[in-house]
Design a protein around this motif. Structure first.
Motif, PDB file in Angstrom:
ATOM      1  N   ALA A 123       0.872  -1.179   0.000  1.00  0.00           N
ATOM      2  CA  ALA A 123       0.000   0.000   0.000  1.00  0.00           C
ATOM      3  C   ALA A 123       0.904   1.222   0.000  1.00  0.00           C
ATOM      4  O   ALA A 123       1.934   1.248   0.676  1.00  0.00           O
ATOM      5  CB  ALA A 123      -0.909   0.011   1.221  1.00  0.00           C
ATOM      6  N   TYR A 124       0.517   2.210  -0.789  1.00  0.00           N
ATOM      7  CA  TYR A 124       1.301   3.438  -0.920  1.00  0.00           C
ATOM      8  C   TYR A 124       0.401   4.640  -0.712  1.00  0.00           C
ATOM      9  O   TYR A 124      -0.698   4.708  -1.267  1.00  0.00           O
ATOM     10  CB  TYR A 124       1.911   3.530  -2.325  1.00  0.00           C
ATOM     11  CG  TYR A 124       3.102   2.634  -2.552  1.00  0.00           C
ATOM     12  CD1 TYR A 124       4.381   3.166  -2.610  1.00  0.00           C
ATOM     13  CD2 TYR A 124       2.945   1.264  -2.730  1.00  0.00           C
ATOM     14  CE1 TYR A 124       5.482   2.347  -2.828  1.00  0.00           C
ATOM     15  CE2 TYR A 124       4.041   0.442  -2.949  1.00  0.00           C
ATOM     16  CZ  TYR A 124       5.305   0.997  -2.997  1.00  0.00           C
ATOM     17  OH  TYR A 124       6.389   0.183  -3.211  1.00  0.00           O
ATOM     18  N   ASP A 125       0.893   5.587   0.073  1.00  0.00           N
ATOM     19  CA  ASP A 125       0.237   6.880   0.209  1.00  0.00           C
ATOM     20  C   ASP A 125       0.772   7.760  -0.905  1.00  0.00           C
ATOM     21  O   ASP A 125       1.994   7.908  -1.054  1.00  0.00           O
ATOM     22  CB  ASP A 125       0.549   7.499   1.578  1.00  0.00           C
ATOM     23  CG  ASP A 125      -0.056   6.696   2.720  1.00  0.00           C
ATOM     24  OD1 ASP A 125      -1.155   6.132   2.544  1.00  0.00           O
ATOM     25  OD2 ASP A 125       0.577   6.635   3.792  1.00  0.00           O
ATOM     26  N   CYS A 126      -0.139   8.320  -1.680  1.00  0.00           N
ATOM     27  CA  CYS A 126       0.257   9.076  -2.868  1.00  0.00           C
ATOM     28  C   CYS A 126      -0.334  10.483  -2.850  1.00  0.00           C
ATOM     29  O   CYS A 126      -1.457  10.690  -2.378  1.00  0.00           O
ATOM     30  CB  CYS A 126      -0.219   8.368  -4.126  1.00  0.00           C
ATOM     31  SG  CYS A 126       0.428   6.690  -4.313  1.00  0.00           S
ATOM     32  N   VAL A 127       0.421  11.413  -3.416  1.00  0.00           N
ATOM     33  CA  VAL A 127       0.000  12.802  -3.523  1.00  0.00           C
ATOM     34  C   VAL A 127       0.419  13.326  -4.890  1.00  0.00           C
ATOM     35  O   VAL A 127       1.525  13.045  -5.356  1.00  0.00           O
ATOM     36  CB  VAL A 127       0.659  13.662  -2.422  1.00  0.00           C
ATOM     37  CG1 VAL A 127       0.329  15.134  -2.597  1.00  0.00           C
ATOM     38  CG2 VAL A 127       0.256  13.191  -1.045  1.00  0.00           C
ATOM     39  N   ILE A 128      -0.465  14.082  -5.514  1.00  0.00           N
ATOM     40  CA  ILE A 128      -0.133  14.795  -6.748  1.00  0.00           C
ATOM     41  C   ILE A 128      -0.233  16.280  -6.438  1.00  0.00           C
ATOM     42  O   ILE A 128      -1.243  16.736  -5.892  1.00  0.00           O
ATOM     43  CB  ILE A 128      -1.082  14.439  -7.909  1.00  0.00           C
ATOM     44  CG1 ILE A 128      -1.040  12.937  -8.206  1.00  0.00           C
ATOM     45  CG2 ILE A 128      -0.722  15.249  -9.162  1.00  0.00           C
ATOM     46  CD1 ILE A 128      -2.051  12.473  -9.236  1.00  0.00           C
ATOM     47  N   SER A 129       0.822  17.015  -6.797  1.00  0.00           N
ATOM     48  CA  SER A 129       0.865  18.454  -6.547  1.00  0.00           C
ATOM     49  C   SER A 129       1.211  19.189  -7.832  1.00  0.00           C
ATOM     50  O   SER A 129       1.890  18.640  -8.708  1.00  0.00           O
ATOM     51  CB  SER A 129       1.934  18.792  -5.506  1.00  0.00           C
ATOM     52  OG  SER A 129       1.724  18.089  -4.314  1.00  0.00           O
ATOM     53  N   ASN A 130       0.748  20.430  -7.920  1.00  0.00           N
ATOM     54  CA  ASN A 130       1.246  21.331  -8.947  1.00  0.00           C
ATOM     55  C   ASN A 130       2.063  22.393  -8.224  1.00  0.00           C
ATOM     56  O   ASN A 130       2.320  22.259  -7.023  1.00  0.00           O
ATOM     57  CB  ASN A 130       0.117  21.910  -9.799  1.00  0.00           C
ATOM     58  CG  ASN A 130      -0.885  22.716  -8.997  1.00  0.00           C
ATOM     59  OD1 ASN A 130      -0.584  23.233  -7.924  1.00  0.00           O
ATOM     60  ND2 ASN A 130      -2.098  22.834  -9.518  1.00  0.00           N
ATOM     61  N   ALA A 131       2.462  23.431  -8.882  1.00  0.00           N
ATOM     62  CA  ALA A 131       3.305  24.446  -8.239  1.00  0.00           C
ATOM     63  C   ALA A 131       2.594  25.138  -7.078  1.00  0.00           C
ATOM     64  O   ALA A 131       3.238  25.630  -6.156  1.00  0.00           O
ATOM     65  CB  ALA A 131       3.744  25.479  -9.266  1.00  0.00           C
ATOM     66  N   ALA A 132       1.274  25.143  -7.085  1.00  0.00           N
ATOM     67  CA  ALA A 132       0.520  25.899  -6.083  1.00  0.00           C
ATOM     68  C   ALA A 132       0.032  25.062  -4.906  1.00  0.00           C
ATOM     69  O   ALA A 132      -0.025  25.551  -3.784  1.00  0.00           O
ATOM     70  CB  ALA A 132      -0.672  26.585  -6.747  1.00  0.00           C
ATOM     71  N   SER A 133      -0.354  23.801  -5.148  1.00  0.00           N
ATOM     72  CA  SER A 133      -0.992  23.048  -4.071  1.00  0.00           C
ATOM     73  C   SER A 133      -1.113  21.562  -4.406  1.00  0.00           C
ATOM     74  O   SER A 133      -0.841  21.129  -5.519  1.00  0.00           O
ATOM     75  CB  SER A 133      -2.386  23.613  -3.800  1.00  0.00           C
ATOM     76  OG  SER A 133      -3.198  23.440  -4.951  1.00  0.00           O
ATOM     77  N   VAL A 134      -1.589  20.814  -3.408  1.00  0.00           N
ATOM     78  CA  VAL A 134      -1.928  19.405  -3.615  1.00  0.00           C
ATOM     79  C   VAL A 134      -3.216  19.363  -4.432  1.00  0.00           C
ATOM     80  O   VAL A 134      -4.193  20.038  -4.102  1.00  0.00           O
ATOM     81  CB  VAL A 134      -2.126  18.682  -2.266  1.00  0.00           C
ATOM     82  CG1 VAL A 134      -2.717  17.296  -2.467  1.00  0.00           C
ATOM     83  CG2 VAL A 134      -0.804  18.600  -1.517  1.00  0.00           C
ATOM     84  N   VAL A 135      -3.215  18.580  -5.512  1.00  0.00           N
ATOM     85  CA  VAL A 135      -4.401  18.507  -6.376  1.00  0.00           C
ATOM     86  C   VAL A 135      -5.108  17.162  -6.282  1.00  0.00           C
ATOM     87  O   VAL A 135      -6.265  17.043  -6.693  1.00  0.00           O
ATOM     88  CB  VAL A 135      -4.067  18.866  -7.842  1.00  0.00           C
ATOM     89  CG1 VAL A 135      -3.660  20.335  -7.949  1.00  0.00           C
ATOM     90  CG2 VAL A 135      -2.975  17.964  -8.415  1.00  0.00           C
ATOM     91  N   ALA A 136      -4.433  16.140  -5.727  1.00  0.00           N
ATOM     92  CA  ALA A 136      -5.073  14.827  -5.548  1.00  0.00           C
ATOM     93  C   ALA A 136      -4.266  14.016  -4.541  1.00  0.00           C
ATOM     94  O   ALA A 136      -3.052  14.207  -4.414  1.00  0.00           O
ATOM     95  CB  ALA A 136      -5.168  14.077  -6.869  1.00  0.00           C
ATOM     96  N   GLU A 137      -4.968  13.113  -3.837  1.00  0.00           N
ATOM     97  CA  GLU A 137      -4.299  12.241  -2.882  1.00  0.00           C
ATOM     98  C   GLU A 137      -5.078  10.945  -2.733  1.00  0.00           C
ATOM     99  O   GLU A 137      -6.293  10.914  -2.949  1.00  0.00           O
ATOM    100  CB  GLU A 137      -4.117  12.940  -1.538  1.00  0.00           C
ATOM    101  CG  GLU A 137      -5.374  13.548  -0.976  1.00  0.00           C
ATOM    102  CD  GLU A 137      -5.081  14.544   0.139  1.00  0.00           C
ATOM    103  OE1 GLU A 137      -4.218  14.263   0.987  1.00  0.00           O
ATOM    104  OE2 GLU A 137      -5.732  15.594   0.144  1.00  0.00           O
ATOM    105  N   ALA A 138      -4.347   9.892  -2.400  1.00  0.00           N
ATOM    106  CA  ALA A 138      -4.981   8.579  -2.251  1.00  0.00           C
ATOM    107  C   ALA A 138      -4.019   7.609  -1.581  1.00  0.00           C
ATOM    108  O   ALA A 138      -2.817   7.846  -1.522  1.00  0.00           O
ATOM    109  CB  ALA A 138      -5.391   8.020  -3.611  1.00  0.00           C
TER     110      ALA A 138
END
Length: 157
Positions: A123-138
């Motif tokens: 299991a992996y904790d994942c985060v997607i960010s752009n230059a401004a903020s976190v845009v998705a997590e799971a």
């Protein structure tokens, strides 16, 4: 948060079974035994683009899964082993903070080990960010069977 290093990492296509339009990672930017970071820049003309040329946010699950596959591939490479095929079993929670990822915006995907055992289950904790903020997590659950073909045929013990 893990600090990206200037070290050159292998191209994602050498670590993943994906190729062509299905490869959704541009670069690996950081790696250690517990975490991998990668980048991707959505393309307005790609097969997944919505009518506005953006990547639908639900595609974030695939970005996360490919980052996990890169992590496992890098671990295998350290052991002198080739990458193996694995499967995404599911997600506990996928939360997109935006409806789509804007075309030509650099996304940073981070996959951190939450759990991994010798059977190939993880299991992996994942985060997607752009230059401004976190845009998705799971949190994604994955499995790397010893024999992928037997697993597909339902013959895994």
């Amino acid at each position: 948060m893990m600090t990206p290093t200037p070290k050159a990492f292998p191209a994602p296509e050498t670590l993943l079974m994906h190729s062509g339009d299905m490869l959704l990672l541009d670069h690996i930017t950081a790696f250690d035994a517990e975490c991998t970071m990668a980048t991707y820049r959505p393309q307005a003309q790609a097969w997944y683009a919505d009518p506005n040329g953006n990547m639908p946010a639900w595609m974030g699950i695939e970005l996360m899964a490919q980052t996990i596959a890169a992590h496992v591939g890098l671990l295998k490479q350290q052991q002198g082993l080739p990458p193996k095929q694995g499967v995404l079993l599911g997600t506990r929670r996928y939360h997109a903070h935006v409806p789509a990822f804007a075309a030509d915006t650099l996304l940073e995907i981070k996959a951190s080990v939450a759990f991994r055992d010798d059977s190939g289950l993880g299991a992996y904790d994942c985060v997607i960010s752009n230059a401004a903020s976190v845009v998705a997590e799971a949190t994604l659950k994955v499995y790397e069977p010893e024999d992928f073909q037997s697993f597909l045929q339902g013959n895994t013990p």
